[in-house]
Motif scaffolding. Structure first.
Motif, PDB file in Angstrom:
ATOM      1  N   PRO A 501       7.531 -16.741  -5.467  1.00 14.51           N
ATOM      2  CA  PRO A 501       7.680 -15.278  -5.365  1.00 14.51           C
ATOM      3  C   PRO A 501       8.873 -14.758  -6.159  1.00 14.51           C
ATOM      4  O   PRO A 501       8.796 -13.684  -6.771  1.00 14.51           O
ATOM      5  CB  PRO A 501       7.872 -15.051  -3.864  1.00 14.51           C
ATOM      6  N   THR A 502       9.943 -15.514  -6.193  1.00 14.39           N
ATOM      7  CA  THR A 502      11.142 -15.064  -6.910  1.00 14.39           C
ATOM      8  C   THR A 502      10.909 -14.946  -8.417  1.00 14.39           C
ATOM      9  O   THR A 502      11.632 -14.216  -9.094  1.00 14.39           O
ATOM     10  CB  THR A 502      12.299 -16.039  -6.655  1.00 14.39           C
ATOM     11  N   THR A 505       9.352 -11.388  -8.636  1.00 15.78           N
ATOM     12  CA  THR A 505       9.972 -10.269  -7.921  1.00 15.78           C
ATOM     13  C   THR A 505      10.481  -9.174  -8.857  1.00 15.78           C
ATOM     14  O   THR A 505      10.241  -7.976  -8.636  1.00 15.78           O
ATOM     15  CB  THR A 505      11.127 -10.767  -7.034  1.00 15.78           C
ATOM     16  N   SER A 506      11.197  -9.553  -9.896  1.00 12.95           N
ATOM     17  CA  SER A 506      11.761  -8.534 -10.790  1.00 12.95           C
ATOM     18  C   SER A 506      10.672  -7.769 -11.515  1.00 12.95           C
ATOM     19  O   SER A 506      10.843  -6.591 -11.836  1.00 12.95           O
ATOM     20  CB  SER A 506      12.723  -9.181 -11.796  1.00 12.95           C
ATOM     21  N   ASN A 509       9.084  -5.192  -9.086  1.00  9.04           N
ATOM     22  CA  ASN A 509       9.961  -4.043  -8.846  1.00  9.04           C
ATOM     23  C   ASN A 509      10.333  -3.302 -10.122  1.00  9.04           C
ATOM     24  O   ASN A 509      11.208  -2.429 -10.094  1.00  9.04           O
ATOM     25  CB  ASN A 509      11.244  -4.509  -8.140  1.00  9.04           C
ATOM     26  N   GLU A 530       3.089 -16.283   1.091  1.00 10.57           N
ATOM     27  CA  GLU A 530       4.232 -15.538   0.553  1.00 10.57           C
ATOM     28  C   GLU A 530       3.798 -14.329  -0.274  1.00 10.57           C
ATOM     29  O   GLU A 530       4.616 -13.489  -0.630  1.00 10.57           O
ATOM     30  CB  GLU A 530       5.082 -16.463  -0.327  1.00 10.57           C
ATOM     31  N   LEU A 534       5.348 -10.098  -0.951  1.00  8.52           N
ATOM     32  CA  LEU A 534       5.660  -9.818  -2.355  1.00  8.52           C
ATOM     33  C   LEU A 534       4.955  -8.553  -2.834  1.00  8.52           C
ATOM     34  O   LEU A 534       5.556  -7.706  -3.502  1.00  8.52           O
ATOM     35  CB  LEU A 534       5.251 -11.008  -3.227  1.00  8.52           C
TER      36      LEU A 534
END
Length: 747
Positions: A501-502, A505-506, A509, A530, A534
């Motif tokens: 997910p990380t 993430t950017s 968003n 997950e 997200l």
């Protein structure tokens, strides 16, 4: 019509007569499909015919545009083709064009013997509308009530000197009745494929249960309301399109040439170029999210666009297939600097504002660019024209040359490595990329080195293996244009089958909607447990394209109670989007997938069967239906579906591969190998097919034959790492050091 001889005092009368004549003429041009009359100007909703009286100059300009001729009623004035008992042939397809009782007609026959003119068994159709006008004109006929199809032969409207004034087929290959591209199939359907960009306020009105259309429009072609809207507050409050068109003189002052610069730059506040969403609505390759679209609404609220990915684009982002303008223009430095469509195109004629290099010299200084010192060609030759180097064209539909709007600099050095086209070799056809690269280096010095991320991007698009880490860096590189970064993100499934997910993430968003859209499209690579947290923020995204992409990845997953309402709203939008393409196989398959994820077994089966029935030459329909029956352990039905698919689509590598897998499950390995071999021969560029083929041969007990087959196929593939690893494994298994070393040196 008699000539009117009028004196000066009759000018007011003349103006009135002109308006009456214009209105009578435009009554056909802006013809409605229903019996309703145009609403009076005092009411809130307008059609294009309401604009004529007050906007005569704009109407006159509009008459010169392709928009005005997007679609018309068939009459002597509008029909450009020769319907005087004309025959046309394309392989086994024969057509006969004629007139009868003032109507334009065509008899079409498939599977006619070579050179014959026997129309027995053919079907005769009456032309309902003309479609387009230059460089080709097509003709629409009604094959079933409400369903309009495009005839397979088009009229080449160019001059005889240009090779025109002839009937021709829009495809170069033989399109049989059993082909998905055949003119009677959904992909050639006007209601679904063409109509929303050729008429005002088109509504498809597709009834899925009966597979019928009752489509409507308020204007027969692309008129005023397609760009300006229909509401009083939209039209008369000076919308974004008007502002862009009317502020030209003011904006010219704000494009300034700073001392020492060769190109002007924008010196004012950020330009409002949102009106281009109306242009992009039609000048893009995209999937509809709504039934029809309205002016002055965000592009991504109405459509989900195709991004810059192969095989639609070349590895360097140049256009390849028929992708229109959106994808290429968004890559350009022009777009990045605030240039919009109306800087080059007149707002109503849509013609370019200045012919020749003068168009580019609006912003680029002549002494720097319109000189042999820059372009290295004699003045007034083809090589001295800016567009021929920076906007090379591709020809679609046989005769329609369209220019690439990414405005790239020719890079023959990259063409050699990545098999991309360049303007130099397109013109100097007898020369090589090496010759062109050497000439450019002699003139301008060594080409500018590409950044590491751009090198990775080229490799990725070329089909070469890249690491996940270097792949992700493309999406984070802010020096690269937004649509290219989004496209790279969407291609993450080519470099990995798993994401944290990380790692998304950017992008989830990000302020750019295209980045968020791409991230949502690949969120299936994130583990299900997950994925929900997200993607939940995107369920309430500002644009529909992102919301529908996000919710599609969340079907069947647990949604937090607090998000149930936004999930339900986004889910409804996704269902609507799928309903809008349910007239073709892709839409039905999507519906089946969603139903299956929701546990609706009956709905899934109905949808998959519908895909096969309405689009019988769409291979994915057969494969999904077969997979559905396999999950139910109905291998008899799996075999039945795939055999039907092979019968209808004998050249489908995917169905042959699926049938091979079915044979493996039936423990019939010899027949499985036969179908895997067939799939490899039908799709020699797909390494997964070769991998399975070699594994099957090895599984039959003949490891040496598997190694031999793999070595023979290896040169076909760019991304061959998985095949190399398989070859090394099989060589070890066979205790063959020489073959092991052969595969190892390919790493």
């Amino acid at each position: 019509m008699r000539l009117l001889v009028l004196c000066v005092v009759c000018v007011p009368l003349l103006l009135s007569i002109q308006l009456i004549i214009t209105s009578l003429f435009l009554g056909q041009v802006f013809a409605t499909q229903s019996s309703e009359h145009s609403l009076p100007l005092t009411q809130k909703t307008f059609t294009s015919t309401d604009c004529i009286g007050c906007h005569q100059a704009q109407t006159d300009d509009w008459h010169k545009s392709d928009h005005a001729k997007a679609m018309s009623l068939p009459n002597e004035r509008n029909v450009l083709a020769n319907f005087s008992q004309q025959y046309a042939r394309h392989f086994s397809q024969l057509a006969y064009f004629f007139t009868e009782n003032g109507q334009f007609k065509a008899t079409i026959k498939d599977n006619e013997v070579a050179n014959g003119r026997n129309l027995e068994g053919g079907e005769t159709f009456t032309v309902i509308y003309t479609f387009g006008h230059y460089p080709l004109q097509q003709y629409l006929v009604e094959t079933d009530p409400g369903r309009l199809q495009v005839l397979p032969f088009a009229w080449d409207a160019r001059t005889k000197e240009e090779g025109g004034q002839r009937w021709y087929h829009i495809y170069t290959e033989d399109i049989k009745a059993e082909d998905r591209l055949h003119w009677r199939q959904p992909l050639q359907n006007w209601n679904g494929m063409c109509a929303d960009c050729h008429s005002d306020e088109l509504k498809r009105n597709y009834q899925q249960d009966t597979n019928k259309f009752t489509s409507t429009f308020t204007g027969i072609n692309v008129g005023c309301v397609s760009c300006h809207g229909t509401k009083n507050n939209e039209i008369h409050a000076l919308d974004a399109t008007d502002k862009a068109a009317s502020s030209g003189l003011y904006e010219q002052v704000l494009w300034k040439l700073e001392p020492g610069d060769k190109t002007v730059s924008w010196s004012g506040p950020a330009r409002d170029n949102t009106f281009m969403d109306g242009c992009f609505a039609c000048h893009s390759l995209r999937s509809p999210l709504t039934d029809g679209f309205a002016a002055n609404t965000p592009f991504l609220d109405n459509f989900s666009p195709q991004l810059i990915t192969p095989p639609l684009y070349h590895p360097d982002g140049q256009i390849k297939e028929e992708v229109y303008v959106y994808g290429s223009f968004l890559q350009s430095k022009m777009y990045e600097q605030g240039v919009n469509c109306l800087d080059c195109h007149d707002p109503h004629t849509m013609k370019i504002k200045v012919e020749g290099n003068g168009l580019c010299l609006q912003c680029h200084t002549a002494q720097s660019f319109d000189t042999p010192k820059h372009h290295k060609h004699p003045v007034n030759t083809a090589g001295a024209q800016c567009v021929n180097c920076h906007m090379p064209s591709e020809t679609y539909m046989g005769v329609d040359a369209r220019r690439d709007h990414s405005f790239k600099i020719p890079r023959p050095d990259l063409s050699e490595s990545f098999n991309t086209p360049n303007a130099c070799i397109a013109c100097h056809k007898d020369e090589s990329n090496q010759w062109a690269a050497a000439a450019l280096e002699k003139w301008n010095g060594a080409p500018k080195d590409l950044s590491q991320t751009r090198q990775t991007l080229l490799k990725l698009r070329h089909g070469q293996a890249v690491s996940l880490q270097t792949h992700l860096l493309i999406g984070h590189d802010s020096s690269i244009d937004t649509i290219t970064r989004a496209s790279a993100i969407e291609m993450l499934n080519r470099s990995t089958d798993h994401l944290l997910p990380t790692q998304l993430t950017s992008f989830i968003n990000h302020e750019e909607a295209l980045i968020r859209l791409a991230a949502a499209r690949v969120a299936n690579l994130v583990p299900a447990q997950e994925r929900t947290s997200l993607l939940q923020p995107l369920l309430n995204d500002a644009v529909r394209a992102v919301r529908t992409a996000a919710v599609q990845q969340l079907v069947s997953l647990d949604i937090a109670q607090a998000d149930i309402n936004v999930y339900a709203a986004a889910f409804k939008e996704m269902l609507t989007a799928n309903e809008n393409v349910a007239w073709r196989g892709e839409g039905r398959v999507n519906q089946g997938n969603i139903a299956l994820q929701e546990g609706d077994q009956i709905g899934a089966e109905i949808a998959y069967e519908g895909a096969v029935n309405i689009d019988p030459y769409f291979p994915v329909g057969y494969m999904n239906l077969a997979d559905f029956y396999r999950a139910k352990q109905r291998e008899d039905l799996v075999s039945e579906v795939l055999k039907k698919g092979l019968e209808n689509l004998p050249l489908s590598a995917d169905i042959a591969y699926s049938y091979g897998l079915h044979m493996v499950r039936q423990k019939n390995l010899p027949q499985a190998i036969q179908y895997f071999s067939k799939s490899v021969s039908l799709d020699p560029a797909n390494p997964q097919l070769a991998y399975t083929y070699a594994l099957a041969i090895d599984g039959s007990g003949d490891t040496r034959a598997a190694i031999k087959a793999l070595k023979t196929l290896m040169p076909n593939y760019q991304n061959k790492q998985q095949l190399v690893e398989l070859g090394m494994y099989l060589s070890q298994k066979a205790a063959n050091r020489r073959d092991f070393d052969w595969f190892q040196q390919l790493q």
